[in-house]
Design a protein around this motif. Structure first.
Motif, mmCIF file in Angstrom:
data_model
loop_
_atom_site.group_PDB
_atom_site.id
_atom_site.type_symbol
_atom_site.label_atom_id
_atom_site.label_comp_id
_atom_site.label_asym_id
_atom_site.label_seq_id
_atom_site.Cartn_x
_atom_site.Cartn_y
_atom_site.Cartn_z
ATOM 1 N N UNK A 9 0.813 -1.215 0.000
ATOM 2 C CA UNK A 9 0.000 0.000 0.000
ATOM 3 C C UNK A 9 0.851 1.271 0.000
ATOM 4 N N UNK A 10 2.039 1.225 0.593
ATOM 5 C CA UNK A 10 2.845 2.442 0.754
ATOM 6 C C UNK A 10 4.234 2.327 0.132
ATOM 7 N N UNK A 47 17.173 7.876 7.159
ATOM 8 C CA UNK A 47 16.102 6.875 7.132
ATOM 9 C C UNK A 47 16.638 5.485 7.457
ATOM 10 N N UNK A 48 15.821 4.670 8.125
ATOM 11 C CA UNK A 48 16.236 3.289 8.385
ATOM 12 C C UNK A 48 16.374 2.512 7.074
ATOM 13 N N UNK A 49 17.092 1.421 7.137
ATOM 14 C CA UNK A 49 17.249 0.559 5.964
ATOM 15 C C UNK A 49 15.898 -0.040 5.570
ATOM 16 N N UNK A 71 9.612 9.058 12.764
ATOM 17 C CA UNK A 71 9.207 9.678 11.508
ATOM 18 C C UNK A 71 8.754 8.624 10.503
ATOM 19 N N UNK A 72 9.494 7.539 10.402
ATOM 20 C CA UNK A 72 9.115 6.465 9.482
ATOM 21 C C UNK A 72 7.778 5.861 9.890
ATOM 22 N N UNK A 73 7.559 5.676 11.184
ATOM 23 C CA UNK A 73 6.271 5.162 11.666
ATOM 24 C C UNK A 73 5.132 6.094 11.274
ATOM 25 N N UNK A 74 5.342 7.387 11.405
ATOM 26 C CA UNK A 74 4.298 8.357 11.043
ATOM 27 C C UNK A 74 4.027 8.344 9.540
ATOM 28 N N UNK A 75 5.066 8.202 8.735
ATOM 29 C CA UNK A 75 4.886 8.112 7.285
ATOM 30 C C UNK A 75 4.072 6.871 6.935
ATOM 31 N N UNK A 130 9.924 3.847 -0.481
ATOM 32 C CA UNK A 130 11.151 3.705 -1.261
ATOM 33 C C UNK A 130 11.762 5.059 -1.599
ATOM 34 N N UNK A 131 10.945 6.057 -1.898
ATOM 35 C CA UNK A 131 11.458 7.401 -2.149
ATOM 36 C C UNK A 131 12.053 7.975 -0.866
ATOM 37 N N UNK A 132 11.363 7.792 0.250
ATOM 38 C CA UNK A 132 11.842 8.293 1.535
ATOM 39 C C UNK A 132 13.209 7.700 1.881
#
Length: 91
Positions: free
Chosen positions: A31-32, A46-48, A74-78, A37-39
């Motif tokens: 879904x995301x 960003x985490x791996x 931040x990754x969790x929020x994205x 992948x852009x992030x």
């Protein structure tokens, strides 16, 4: 909070031995994928991607969304915002 009826219609319920109800989004990465992948490619801290893909995304019985197995806020929020957008495209 999100409409639990919509969540229950789209996702399979899981009940823990203690009675906690969760609705897992098993296809959350599909879904995301584009956004993540852009992030990862453009964000220096960003985490791996492999560690992101191990995350578990689920809704509680009140419609709250959660991300487990991932420590980067931040990754969790994205992930949360984009999963919500995919499940509730009209708000």
């Amino acid at each position: 909070m999100n409409d639990i009826r919509v969540i229950a219609d789209q996702l399979q319920m899981w009940i823990s031995p203690s009675g906690e109800v969760r609705y897992y989004v098993n296809d959350w990465y599909e879904r995301v994928r584009d956004v993540i992948e852009v992030y990862v490619k453009e964000e220096w801290g960003a985490p791996a991607l492999d560690s992101i893909r191990r995350a578990k995304v689920w809704f509680d019985s009140d419609g709250g969304i959660h991300v487990d197995r991932l420590k980067d806020d931040l990754t969790c929020e994205i992930i949360k915002s984009n999963v919500l957008r995919s499940l509730f495209p009209y708000g």
